[in-house]
Design a protein around this motif. Sequence first.
Motif, short mmCIF file in Angstrom:
data_model
loop_
_atom_site.label_atom_id
_atom_site.label_comp_id
_atom_site.label_asym_id
_atom_site.label_seq_id
_atom_site.Cartn_x
_atom_site.Cartn_y
_atom_site.Cartn_z
N ASP A 77 39.00 36.13 44.19
CA ASP A 77 38.75 36.63 45.54
C ASP A 77 37.27 36.45 45.87
O ASP A 77 36.48 37.40 45.87
N ASN A 78 36.89 35.18 46.13
CA ASN A 78 35.50 34.85 46.46
C ASN A 78 34.52 35.34 45.40
O ASN A 78 33.48 35.95 45.70
N THR A 80 40.68 27.44 44.03
CA THR A 80 40.55 28.85 44.38
C THR A 80 40.00 29.61 43.19
O THR A 80 40.56 29.52 42.08
#
Length: 277
Positions: free
Chosen positions: A50-51, A47
Amino acid sequence: MAGTRQFDVTVRVGCSLGYVATGPATLCLILRPRVDRGHAVLSEALTLGDNLPSESFLDSHGNSVIRVNLHPGTHFFRHDALVAVTSRPDNYDFPGKEPPTPANLPAELLRYTLPSRYCDSDKLANFAWNKFGQCEHGWPRVQAISQWIKDNLEYRYMSGRPDLSAYDVLQRGYGVCRDFAHLAIALNRTFNLPTRYVTGHLPDIGVPDPENHMDFHAYAEVYLGGVWQTTDARFHVPRIGRITLSCGQDAVDGAFSTIYGGASLSYFQVWAYQVQR
């Protein structure tokens, strides 16, 4: 048979990192395991905030690098993986061949015989030859260097500094795993033995960590018998379950993150432990 490995142990490894950016910034992250004969990645999840905009590439040492662009604010990164390793300890399949010479060493490995930013072997030549010059060249000398560092350098958790070279560490007399690795690399390079800096995960399988903390681990590898062999002066005992993330000439090439711009590390957690298959 030498070179044949059965991956019969499963390890969970990963990290969670937080960064605060005060303006535009870029991170180069090395979080994913390298392609390596010592392990096999079964599954992994990554991850990146947030993108956040990112790209992946291999650097000149073959490390998997992720470049991420940050905007002002707090950003979190997480890597989590299940990795298969062998239950055999370090170097169990060591072929025991003669060490290479600069004349027959693969050209791409010559750089690992040279002084570098943190492994200033040119400053340690006299010390190395006085202390280890009578040792048999090759693995016996590698072992002697590792044993000497283990016996004479004090491990102090949280004592690491980014400005200390191997020569500095020798004068200071203590350090963290990064410092142990730099000193071992520099001393081995004084004898023209290709030696590289390695970072990765090291679960405490069979050898509990007396400091009882989880962190990335740094150690060294020497090129003998046509393969890289582990030498870890921090512990100086064969270990099980090493999972390599990066390698290079020294810590400059092996940092888990390199920051460009106004950002700082605000949260740090690492895990590495055996799980059921």
